[in-house]
Design an enzyme around this catalytic site. Structure first.
Site, PDB file in Angstrom:
ATOM      1  N   GLN A  44       0.826  -1.206   0.000  1.00 23.20           N
ATOM      2  CA  GLN A  44       0.000   0.000   0.000  1.00 23.20           C
ATOM      3  C   GLN A  44       0.862   1.259   0.000  1.00 23.20           C
ATOM      4  O   GLN A  44       2.067   1.186   0.226  1.00 23.20           O
ATOM      5  CB  GLN A  44      -0.915  -0.015   1.221  1.00 23.20           C
ATOM      6  CG  GLN A  44      -0.191  -0.303   2.525  1.00 23.20           C
ATOM      7  CD  GLN A  44      -1.033  -1.055   3.555  1.00 23.20           C
ATOM      8  OE1 GLN A  44      -2.241  -1.148   3.419  1.00 23.20           O
ATOM      9  NE2 GLN A  44      -0.399  -1.581   4.579  1.00 23.20           N
ATOM     10  N   HIS A  75      -9.239   3.195  19.575  1.00 25.34           N
ATOM     11  CA  HIS A  75      -8.522   2.072  20.198  1.00 25.34           C
ATOM     12  C   HIS A  75      -9.165   1.630  21.512  1.00 25.34           C
ATOM     13  O   HIS A  75      -9.257   0.437  21.799  1.00 25.34           O
ATOM     14  CB  HIS A  75      -7.044   2.440  20.390  1.00 25.34           C
ATOM     15  CG  HIS A  75      -6.322   2.559  19.085  1.00 25.34           C
ATOM     16  ND1 HIS A  75      -5.670   3.698  18.673  1.00 25.34           N
ATOM     17  CD2 HIS A  75      -6.187   1.674  18.068  1.00 25.34           C
ATOM     18  CE1 HIS A  75      -5.152   3.505  17.474  1.00 25.34           C
ATOM     19  NE2 HIS A  75      -5.458   2.294  17.074  1.00 25.34           N
ATOM     20  N   ASP A  99      -0.002  -0.008  13.840  1.00 24.51           N
ATOM     21  CA  ASP A  99       0.391   1.254  14.487  1.00 24.51           C
ATOM     22  C   ASP A  99       0.660   1.070  15.976  1.00 24.51           C
ATOM     23  O   ASP A  99       1.265   1.931  16.616  1.00 24.51           O
ATOM     24  CB  ASP A  99      -0.698   2.321  14.264  1.00 24.51           C
ATOM     25  CG  ASP A  99      -2.076   1.816  14.635  1.00 24.51           C
ATOM     26  OD1 ASP A  99      -2.320   1.596  15.836  1.00 24.51           O
ATOM     27  OD2 ASP A  99      -2.915   1.635  13.735  1.00 24.51           O
ATOM     28  N   ASP A 150       0.063 -12.471   6.629  1.00 26.83           N
ATOM     29  CA  ASP A 150      -1.356 -12.279   6.345  1.00 26.83           C
ATOM     30  C   ASP A 150      -2.205 -12.839   7.493  1.00 26.83           C
ATOM     31  O   ASP A 150      -2.084 -14.024   7.835  1.00 26.83           O
ATOM     32  CB  ASP A 150      -1.687 -13.001   5.033  1.00 26.83           C
ATOM     33  CG  ASP A 150      -3.084 -12.687   4.545  1.00 26.83           C
ATOM     34  OD1 ASP A 150      -3.890 -12.112   5.328  1.00 26.83           O
ATOM     35  OD2 ASP A 150      -3.381 -13.013   3.393  1.00 26.83           O
ATOM     36  N   GLY A 151      -3.059 -11.981   8.045  1.00 27.61           N
ATOM     37  CA  GLY A 151      -3.913 -12.397   9.155  1.00 27.61           C
ATOM     38  C   GLY A 151      -4.859 -13.527   8.774  1.00 27.61           C
ATOM     39  O   GLY A 151      -5.243 -14.325   9.631  1.00 27.61           O
ATOM     40  N   ASP A 168      -8.190  -5.331  13.703  1.00 26.25           N
ATOM     41  CA  ASP A 168      -7.948  -3.875  13.612  1.00 26.25           C
ATOM     42  C   ASP A 168      -7.475  -3.594  12.191  1.00 26.25           C
ATOM     43  O   ASP A 168      -6.299  -3.352  11.946  1.00 26.25           O
ATOM     44  CB  ASP A 168      -6.886  -3.491  14.648  1.00 26.25           C
ATOM     45  CG  ASP A 168      -6.630  -1.993  14.671  1.00 26.25           C
ATOM     46  OD1 ASP A 168      -7.334  -1.241  13.981  1.00 26.25           O
ATOM     47  OD2 ASP A 168      -5.698  -1.585  15.387  1.00 26.25           O
ATOM     48  N   SER A 170      -7.681  -2.115   8.056  1.00 29.32           N
ATOM     49  CA  SER A 170      -7.985  -0.979   7.202  1.00 29.32           C
ATOM     50  C   SER A 170      -9.271  -1.278   6.411  1.00 29.32           C
ATOM     51  O   SER A 170      -9.913  -2.310   6.606  1.00 29.32           O
ATOM     52  CB  SER A 170      -6.789  -0.690   6.292  1.00 29.32           C
ATOM     53  OG  SER A 170      -6.016  -1.840   6.074  1.00 29.32           O
ATOM     54  N   ASP A 171      -9.633  -0.369   5.498  1.00 34.89           N
ATOM     55  CA  ASP A 171     -10.885  -0.519   4.743  1.00 34.89           C
ATOM     56  C   ASP A 171     -10.856  -1.782   3.861  1.00 34.89           C
ATOM     57  O   ASP A 171      -9.782  -2.271   3.512  1.00 34.89           O
ATOM     58  CB  ASP A 171     -11.106   0.716   3.856  1.00 34.89           C
ATOM     59  CG  ASP A 171     -11.384   1.958   4.691  1.00 34.89           C
ATOM     60  OD1 ASP A 171     -11.774   1.804   5.868  1.00 34.89           O
ATOM     61  OD2 ASP A 171     -11.208   3.070   4.172  1.00 34.89           O
ATOM     62  N   PRO A 175      -5.144  -5.525   0.770  1.00 36.81           N
ATOM     63  CA  PRO A 175      -4.877  -6.694   1.618  1.00 36.81           C
ATOM     64  C   PRO A 175      -5.958  -6.956   2.663  1.00 36.81           C
ATOM     65  O   PRO A 175      -6.069  -8.062   3.191  1.00 36.81           O
ATOM     66  CB  PRO A 175      -3.550  -6.345   2.304  1.00 36.81           C
ATOM     67  CG  PRO A 175      -3.400  -4.867   2.203  1.00 36.81           C
ATOM     68  CD  PRO A 175      -4.121  -4.457   0.951  1.00 36.81           C
TER      69      PRO A 175
HETATM   70  N1  SAM Z   1      -7.618   2.200  12.880  1.00 35.26           N
HETATM   71  C1  SAM Z   1      -7.539   1.841  11.550  1.00 35.26           C
HETATM   72  C2  SAM Z   1      -8.725   2.134  10.686  1.00 35.26           C
HETATM   73  O1  SAM Z   1      -9.796   1.566  10.877  1.00 35.26           O
HETATM   74  O2  SAM Z   1      -8.588   2.956   9.819  1.00 35.26           O
HETATM   75  C3  SAM Z   1      -6.862   0.554  11.266  1.00 35.26           C
HETATM   76  C4  SAM Z   1      -5.416   0.796  11.469  1.00 35.26           C
HETATM   77  S1  SAM Z   1      -4.252  -0.430  11.249  1.00 35.26           S
HETATM   78  C5  SAM Z   1      -2.933   0.582  10.710  1.00 35.26           C
HETATM   79  C6  SAM Z   1      -4.773  -1.412   9.875  1.00 35.26           C
HETATM   80  C7  SAM Z   1      -3.671  -2.382   9.471  1.00 35.26           C
HETATM   81  O3  SAM Z   1      -4.241  -3.571   8.911  1.00 35.26           O
HETATM   82  C8  SAM Z   1      -2.714  -1.846   8.419  1.00 35.26           C
HETATM   83  O4  SAM Z   1      -1.462  -1.621   8.992  1.00 35.26           O
HETATM   84  C9  SAM Z   1      -2.678  -2.921   7.344  1.00 35.26           C
HETATM   85  O5  SAM Z   1      -1.385  -3.143   6.820  1.00 35.26           O
HETATM   86  C10 SAM Z   1      -3.196  -4.127   8.122  1.00 35.26           C
HETATM   87  N2  SAM Z   1      -3.759  -5.204   7.280  1.00 35.26           N
HETATM   88  C11 SAM Z   1      -4.533  -5.069   6.184  1.00 35.26           C
HETATM   89  N3  SAM Z   1      -4.816  -6.277   5.670  1.00 35.26           N
HETATM   90  C12 SAM Z   1      -4.211  -7.206   6.475  1.00 35.26           C
HETATM   91  C13 SAM Z   1      -4.146  -8.623   6.471  1.00 35.26           C
HETATM   92  N4  SAM Z   1      -4.761  -9.348   5.524  1.00 35.26           N
HETATM   93  N5  SAM Z   1      -3.446  -9.239   7.456  1.00 35.26           N
HETATM   94  C14 SAM Z   1      -2.831  -8.524   8.435  1.00 35.26           C
HETATM   95  N6  SAM Z   1      -2.853  -7.172   8.477  1.00 35.26           N
HETATM   96  C15 SAM Z   1      -3.539  -6.519   7.517  1.00 35.26           C
END
Ligand code: SAM
Length: 301
Positions: A44, A75, A99, A150-151, A168, A170-171, A175
């Site tokens: 990203q 959080h 983060d 990957d989660g 937690d 992202s949109d 990923p």
């Molecule tokens: N508070 C935030 C929001 O809702 O906007 C979420 C913040 S946190 C930084 C989201 C994290 O999820 C990102 O760092 C991203 O790289 C991670 N992420 C996205 N897809 C993922 C996956 N498949 N496995 C693990 N982590 C993932």
């Protein structure tokens, strides 16, 4: 730092528009004082900016993830609602959350012995360590474990291991897309210990109503209890964010133990009254949830 040529992200001195939603009609603008980092990771576009009273903000693919101004609201509600609902959370998994803000809140619970963060993008952790130490210093706690990957795969390989799992993410693009799928939630259930709880970032009802309806089309079938709750976060477009609360027993509508709340120290957003109030939803949203869910969350008709 210099801004790379043709970079689509924000530049110092500019007003930056977050990608708009609602067919492109509703956006959010920010005035940018300084761009502290801009880079394209394997997954990203990552940007850290500074914006006056909002402090520092971390953006992924142009969307605000955290701002120092209001990150505790997100959080604390993501973490304390499930951890205070669980009778004794010892092992916690955070999917995403690079983060460190969720981890910081999880580690405030004295019962927690181990907290695993499974983040796909190591550069999010690095950038947060450098620019958001108030969140990312949590990674130095001896109870914290980081797994880079990957989660979806990590959860599929975990069986009966965690008391609480926090997604937690992202949109639901790039990923994070798979983190909103039926198969992922089936695996989350398998990864829980008896009586376990999953809470996932589930977007704002104002912006993502079809996605939330899709989630609540299957969550009540997978878990004993599935509810939606929300928090006020002004730097997220629409000003609110929602969470899915999924449990194998524990009920978040019961009042939390005052002694356990006091043990967390002074908080910024969470109160026991807000914990319960967060599940009371506006009528227009209740109509979009399955009736069995809506009846527990304020539906009277
Ligand atoms: N508070 C935030 C929001 O809702 O906007 C979420 C913040 S946190 C930084 C989201 C994290 O999820 C990102 O760092 C991203 O790289 C991670 N992420 C996205 N897809 C993922 C996956 N498949 N496995 C693990 N982590 C993932």
């Amino acid at each position: 730092m210099d801004t790379p040529p043709n970079w689509p992200g924000p530049q110092a001195g500019e007003i930056f528009l977050e990608p708009p939603e609602l067919e492109g009609y509703l956006g959010l603008w920010l005035k940018v004082d300084r761009v502290l980092r801009q880079e394209k990771t394997k997954y990203q576009e990552l940007t850290v900016i500074e914006a006056g009273p909002l402090g520092r903000l971390l953006l992924l693919d142009g969307s605000i993830q955290v701002s120092q101004f209001d990150e505790p609201a997100y959080h604390e509600m993501l973490v304390h609602v499930p951890l205070l609902t669980h009778p004794q959370p010892k092992e916690v998994l955070i999917v995403g959350g690079g983060d460190g803000g969720s981890l910081r809140e999880v580690l405030k619970h004295p019962s927690v012995e181990k907290a695993v963060v499974c983040e796909i993008d190591g550069q999010v952790i690095e950038a947060s360590r450098e620019f958001l130490p108030g969140l990312a210093s949590s990674f130095d706690d001896p109870r914290a474990e980081v797994h880079l990957g990957d989660g979806v795969k990590y959860v599929a390989a975990s069986k009966g291991e965690f008391d609480v799992i926090l997604v937690d993410s992202s949109d639901p693009e790039g990923p994070a897309q798979a983190l909103f799928s039926l198969g992922f939630y089936e695996d989350l259930r398998q990864a829980l210990r008896p009586g376990g709880i999953v809470v996932s970032q589930s977007e704002s009802f104002y912006l993502y109503s079809p996605l939330i309806e899709k989630l609540f089309g299957f969550l009540p079938d997978i878990f004993d209890l599935a509810l939606y709750y929300m928090a006020m976060v002004p730097t997220y477009l629409s000003g609110v964010i929602g969470f899915s609360f999924c449990s194998l027993g524990p009920d978040p509508l019961k009042p939390p133990d005052p002694g356990r709340v006091a043990a967390l120290g002074q908080l910024d957003y969470y109160t026991p009254a807000l914990h319960q109030a967060a599940f009371q939803l506006p009528a227009r949203w209740l109509r979009r949830l399955p009736k069995s869910v809506a009846l527990r969350q304020g539906l009277t008709e």
